[in-house]
Design a protein around this motif. Structure first.
Motif, PDB file in Angstrom:
ATOM      1  N   HIS A  41     103.967  24.814  59.494  1.00  0.00           N
ATOM      2  CA  HIS A  41     103.204  24.446  60.679  1.00  0.00           C
ATOM      3  C   HIS A  41     101.712  24.593  60.412  1.00  0.00           C
ATOM      4  O   HIS A  41     101.253  25.635  59.909  1.00  0.00           O
ATOM      5  CB  HIS A  41     103.617  25.345  61.845  1.00  0.00           C
ATOM      6  CG  HIS A  41     102.943  25.016  63.134  1.00  0.00           C
ATOM      7  ND1 HIS A  41     102.898  23.729  63.649  1.00  0.00           N
ATOM      8  CD2 HIS A  41     102.272  25.796  64.019  1.00  0.00           C
ATOM      9  CE1 HIS A  41     102.239  23.739  64.797  1.00  0.00           C
ATOM     10  NE2 HIS A  41     101.853  24.981  65.040  1.00  0.00           N
ATOM     11  N   SER A  61     100.751  17.575  61.847  1.00  0.00           N
ATOM     12  CA  SER A  61     101.282  18.601  62.741  1.00  0.00           C
ATOM     13  C   SER A  61     101.172  18.137  64.184  1.00  0.00           C
ATOM     14  O   SER A  61     100.206  17.478  64.572  1.00  0.00           O
ATOM     15  CB  SER A  61     100.502  19.913  62.574  1.00  0.00           C
ATOM     16  OG  SER A  61     100.737  20.486  61.308  1.00  0.00           O
ATOM     17  N   MET A  62     102.171  18.509  64.975  1.00  0.00           N
ATOM     18  CA  MET A  62     102.180  18.143  66.386  1.00  0.00           C
ATOM     19  C   MET A  62     100.868  18.555  67.049  1.00  0.00           C
ATOM     20  O   MET A  62     100.439  19.706  66.938  1.00  0.00           O
ATOM     21  CB  MET A  62     103.348  18.849  67.082  1.00  0.00           C
ATOM     22  CG  MET A  62     103.486  18.529  68.549  1.00  0.00           C
ATOM     23  SD  MET A  62     104.066  16.836  68.767  1.00  0.00           S
ATOM     24  CE  MET A  62     104.284  16.766  70.542  1.00  0.00           C
ATOM     25  N   ASN A  95     110.186  16.331  63.478  1.00  0.00           N
ATOM     26  CA  ASN A  95     109.639  16.046  64.806  1.00  0.00           C
ATOM     27  C   ASN A  95     109.983  17.182  65.758  1.00  0.00           C
ATOM     28  O   ASN A  95     109.184  17.542  66.617  1.00  0.00           O
ATOM     29  CB  ASN A  95     110.183  14.729  65.339  1.00  0.00           C
ATOM     30  CG  ASN A  95     109.723  13.549  64.523  1.00  0.00           C
ATOM     31  OD1 ASN A  95     110.326  13.223  63.510  1.00  0.00           O
ATOM     32  ND2 ASN A  95     108.647  12.906  64.944  1.00  0.00           N
ATOM     33  N   HIS A 123      98.872  18.983  74.568  1.00  0.00           N
ATOM     34  CA  HIS A 123      99.345  19.532  73.299  1.00  0.00           C
ATOM     35  C   HIS A 123      98.315  19.413  72.188  1.00  0.00           C
ATOM     36  O   HIS A 123      98.565  19.897  71.076  1.00  0.00           O
ATOM     37  CB  HIS A 123     100.632  18.823  72.865  1.00  0.00           C
ATOM     38  CG  HIS A 123     101.782  19.004  73.790  1.00  0.00           C
ATOM     39  ND1 HIS A 123     102.309  20.235  74.097  1.00  0.00           N
ATOM     40  CD2 HIS A 123     102.519  18.105  74.495  1.00  0.00           C
ATOM     41  CE1 HIS A 123     103.328  20.089  74.934  1.00  0.00           C
ATOM     42  NE2 HIS A 123     103.462  18.807  75.200  1.00  0.00           N
ATOM     43  N   LYS A 162     102.967  11.970  59.190  1.00  0.00           N
ATOM     44  CA  LYS A 162     103.103  12.580  60.506  1.00  0.00           C
ATOM     45  C   LYS A 162     102.438  13.941  60.429  1.00  0.00           C
ATOM     46  O   LYS A 162     102.954  14.873  59.817  1.00  0.00           O
ATOM     47  CB  LYS A 162     104.586  12.741  60.866  1.00  0.00           C
ATOM     48  CG  LYS A 162     104.822  13.382  62.233  1.00  0.00           C
ATOM     49  CD  LYS A 162     106.260  13.840  62.398  1.00  0.00           C
ATOM     50  CE  LYS A 162     106.524  15.144  61.694  1.00  0.00           C
ATOM     51  NZ  LYS A 162     105.773  16.291  62.260  1.00  0.00           N
ATOM     52  N   HIS A 182     104.585  11.584  67.597  1.00  0.00           N
ATOM     53  CA  HIS A 182     103.336  11.688  66.839  1.00  0.00           C
ATOM     54  C   HIS A 182     102.842  10.263  66.579  1.00  0.00           C
ATOM     55  O   HIS A 182     103.646   9.341  66.432  1.00  0.00           O
ATOM     56  CB  HIS A 182     103.544  12.360  65.479  1.00  0.00           C
ATOM     57  CG  HIS A 182     104.173  13.717  65.527  1.00  0.00           C
ATOM     58  ND1 HIS A 182     105.482  13.931  65.942  1.00  0.00           N
ATOM     59  CD2 HIS A 182     103.690  14.931  65.181  1.00  0.00           C
ATOM     60  CE1 HIS A 182     105.758  15.222  65.862  1.00  0.00           C
ATOM     61  NE2 HIS A 182     104.689  15.844  65.395  1.00  0.00           N
ATOM     62  N   THR A 224     107.779  15.332  73.722  1.00  0.00           N
ATOM     63  CA  THR A 224     107.711  16.583  72.967  1.00  0.00           C
ATOM     64  C   THR A 224     107.950  16.406  71.475  1.00  0.00           C
ATOM     65  O   THR A 224     107.850  17.383  70.716  1.00  0.00           O
ATOM     66  CB  THR A 224     108.724  17.610  73.509  1.00  0.00           C
ATOM     67  OG1 THR A 224     110.060  17.167  73.233  1.00  0.00           O
ATOM     68  CG2 THR A 224     108.552  17.808  75.005  1.00  0.00           C
ATOM     69  N   ILE A 225     108.256  15.178  71.033  1.00  0.00           N
ATOM     70  CA  ILE A 225     108.526  14.949  69.613  1.00  0.00           C
ATOM     71  C   ILE A 225     107.691  13.825  69.014  1.00  0.00           C
ATOM     72  O   ILE A 225     107.734  13.602  67.807  1.00  0.00           O
ATOM     73  CB  ILE A 225     110.025  14.649  69.382  1.00  0.00           C
ATOM     74  CG1 ILE A 225     110.531  13.548  70.326  1.00  0.00           C
ATOM     75  CG2 ILE A 225     110.853  15.917  69.549  1.00  0.00           C
ATOM     76  CD1 ILE A 225     111.991  13.167  70.120  1.00  0.00           C
ATOM     77  N   GLY A 248     107.589  20.002  64.591  1.00  0.00           N
ATOM     78  CA  GLY A 248     106.170  19.672  64.621  1.00  0.00           C
ATOM     79  C   GLY A 248     105.454  19.900  63.308  1.00  0.00           C
ATOM     80  O   GLY A 248     104.230  19.803  63.247  1.00  0.00           O
TER      81      GLY A 248
END
Length: 498
Positions: free
Chosen positions: A457, A200-201, A429, A253, A198, A226, A223-224, A432
Motif C-alpha cells: 500500500h 494506490s487507491m 482493487n 478517498h 493502477k 481506479h 470502493t474499488i 487498493g
C-alpha cells in the motif's frame, strides 16, 4: 515484426512528442493531424473510438501552438494526443457508457482527470469503446462496433478499457485513460502488449464517475475503482501520473500529494537498481489455472529481476480464493434499485450478462459475507507483503481469445468459471495496492503476455521503478503489431523520433 522506426510519428512516445513540440521540432498541429490520419487509416476495422473529437483536438492543438508562440507554457502534456475511455465524463462530448440507456447523454462537466489533462495541454482525440457500463472484461457492447485486438483482429483486446488499449497499441494515440475496477486497465494492457497502471487507491481522484448518484450504472464500483494511464512505455505512464495524481475535495478517498515523485521514480529509482530487494513470484496465487503459454513466458521474464540484482523467491501469498465474492462486491457498490429500473425499460437492448447480474435476487448476507472476505484478503496480503518489497505474477491467466464471449471456458484443458482468467487482478482493487502490467513477452503464435508488479500500500514509486528497470531489460515496447497499413500523416516524423 514492425518496429517503432517503421511507424514514424505514430511510433513516438508521449515523452518524445512533448519534448519535440516544446523544442520546436514539430508543432502540435502537425502532431494532431498525424494522429487523426492514423485513426482514419486504422479505426474503421479495429473500432477503438466510439466518438471522435477532431474539431476539439485541432482547436486544442492550435491553442498549444499559440501559447508557445507567446512564450507561455501550456503544461507538461502540451500537444500530446490522448484518448479517453467512454466511461469517463467529458464536457460537451457524448459519453454513452456502451449502453442505449445513455445514448444521448452529454455531460455538462469534465471528470477530474479530464480537467487535469486539459489543463496540462493534452489534445483529446475522442472517446473509446467500452462494454456496457464497464461490467465486462472484453470489448463489445450492444450499441457500437466491437473493439478488436490489433495483434489478431479475430481476438478481443480485453476490457473494459478496450478501445483505449487499441488506440495506444496501434499508435493512434500515445496516451489513453482507462478505468480499473477489477483489472480493466491491466487486462487490455496485458492482451495488447502495453503498460497499464493502477496506482494506490486515492492517488487519482474520481468524480463524477462512480460518485454521482443521479446516474444508475455510472454510479457503480466506488470502493474499488481506479483511473489510470495506458501507454507504451513506463516513462509515459509516469508523465501522465504526474498530471493525474493529487487530492480533490470531490473525492473523499483522494490522497494528499507530495510523497511520490512520479518522474523521479523512473529516473532515480532505476539508477539505484534492485540490489537488496526481495521479490515474491507467484505463478498462480496457489489456486488459479494458468495457460501453459502464459506460465512459461512469465517464468522466463521473471529471470530479469534476478539479473537486476533482486532476490526472487517463489512464494504464494496464502490468500483465500476470492473468486466467488467478486460480483457481490461489485453489486454492493451499485445502485441496484436504479439499475433495475433501467432494465425494466431497456431489457431487450442491454447486455444479457448485465441484466442477469442486476436481476439476481441478491441478499444482504451475500453482500456482507463478501465484505468480510474482502477484509480477510486485505489482511492476508499486507501480512504477506511485510516480507517482500514487491510481488510479481502473470497479469492474466490466458492470452487473447476470440471476440464475442465473456471469457474462456477452458484454461489448460480445464473448465473454469468466468472469473478465473482475471484472478490475478481484482484482488488488488480490493486492497487498493499499486499494480502495473508490463509486457513480458509473446506466445509462440505472437500474442502479447503481461507481467504484473504489485507493491505494498502506497508503494507506487517502487512499482514504477521496478517496471522501468524491467522494461530496460526486456524492451518489448519497440515491437508493434502488423497492421496492414502504414500511415503517419505528417512530414517531420523522422526528425521527431530520431
Amino acid at each position: 515484426m514492425t518496429t517503432a522506426s517503421d511507424t514514424g510519428l505514430a511510433g513516438a512516445s508521449a515523452v518524445e512528442i512533448a519534448s519535440s513540440i516544446r523544442t520546436g521540432k514539430v508543432t502540435a498541429a502537425e502532431v494532431v493531424e498525424s494522429a487523426l490520419a492514423r485513426v482514419d487509416a486504422l479505426d474503421g476495422s479495429l473500432h477503438a473510438f466510439v466518438e471522435r473529437t477532431d474539431a476539439m483536438a485541432r482547436a486544442q492543438a492550435a491553442e498549444v501552438d499559440a501559447a508557445f508562440a507567446r512564450g507561455d507554457d501550456p503544461g507538461p502534456l502540451a500537444g500530446v494526443p490522448i484518448a479517453i475511455k467512454d466511461l469517463i465524463a467529458t464536457a460537451g462530448v457524448p459519453t454513452r457508457n456502451g449502453t442505449v440507456v445513455y445514448g444521448d447523454w452529454i455531460p455538462d462537466e469534465d471528470d477530474i482527470v479530464v480537467e487535469r489533462v486539459k489543463n496540462a495541454g493534452a489534445v483529446i482525440l475522442g472517446k473509446t469503446t467500452v462494454p456496457e457500463f464497464g461490467y465486462s472484461a472484453v470489448g463489445h457492447n450492444p450499441v457500437s462496433p466491437t473493439a478488436r485486438n490489433p495483434w489478431n483482429p479475430e481476438l478481443t483486446p480485453g476490457g473494459s478499457s478496450a478501445g483505449s488499449a487499441v488506440a495506444v497499441a496501434t499508435g493512434m494515440s500515445p496516451l489513453a485513460l482507462g478505468s480499473d475496477g477489477g483489472g480493466s486497465v491491466r487486462i487490455p494492457a496485458s492482451l495488447c502488449g502495453l503498460v497499464g497502471f493502477k496506482a494506490s487507491m486515492g492517488r487519482v481522484p474520481l468524480y463524477p464517475g462512480c460518485r454521482d448518484e443521479r446516474f444508475p450504472g455510472m454510479s457503480s464500483w466506488e470502493t474499488i475503482e481506479h483511473i489510470g494511464p495506458m501507454t507504451r512505455t513506463v516513462a509515459d505512464t509516469a508523465l501522465l501520473m504526474s498530471v493525474l495524481a493529487g487530492p480533490d475535495p470531490r473525492d473523499r478517498h483522494s490522497l494528499p500529494a507530495g510523497d511520490v515523485d512520479w518522474l523521479g521514480a523512473i529516473s532515480e529509482g532505476p539508477a539505484r537498481g534492485l540490489a537488496g530487494k526481495r521479490i515474491a513470484y507467484s505463478a498462480d496465487l496457489g489456486y488459479l489455472p494458468v495457460d501453459p503459454r502464459v506460465r512459461s513466458t512469465v517464468a522466463a521474464a521473471v529471470e530479469a529481476f534476478e539479473k537486476l540484482g533482486a532476490t526472487v523467491v517463489e512464494a504464494d501469498p496464502g490468500i483465500d480464493d476470492p473468486r466467488p465474492y467478486i460480483w457481490p462486491i461489485v453489486m454492493a457498490d451499485s445502485d441496484l434499485v436504479g439499475m433495475r429500473g433501467l432494465v425494466a425499460r431497456h431489457r431487450d437492448r442491454m447486455s444479457p450478462h448485465l441484466v442477469e447480474l442486476i436481476e439476481r435476487p441478491w441478499t444482504a448476507e451475500e453482500f456482507t459475507t463478501a465484505q468480510m472476505m474482502r477484509k480477510r484478503v486485505v489482511n492476508q496480503l499486507w501480512r504477506f507483503m511485510r516480507n517482500y518489497d514487491l510481488l510479481v505474477t502473470p497479469s492474466l491467466a490466458v492470452p487473447a481469445f476470440p471476440i464475442g464471449i465473456q471469457g474462456p471456458e477452458l484454461i489448460d484443458g480445464r473448465m473454469v468459471d468466468s472469473g478465473s482468467w482475471l484472478g490475478f487482478l481484482n484482488i488488488f482493487n480490493w486492497t487498493g495496492q499499486p499494480a502495473i502490467s508490463v509486457p513480458a513477452g509473446f506466445t509462440g503464435d505472437g500474442l502479447p503476455v503481461g507481467l504484473q508488479i504489485v507493491g505494498p500500500h502506497l508503494g507506487d514509486a517502487e512499482v514504477l521503478a521496478a517496471a522501468a528497470l524491467f522494461e530496460q531489460e526486456r524492451p518489448w515496447h519497440s515491437r508493434w503489431p502488423e497492421l496492414g497499413a502504414s500511415t503517419t500523416g505528417g512530414t517531420r516524423e523522422d526528425d521527431l523520433i530520431r
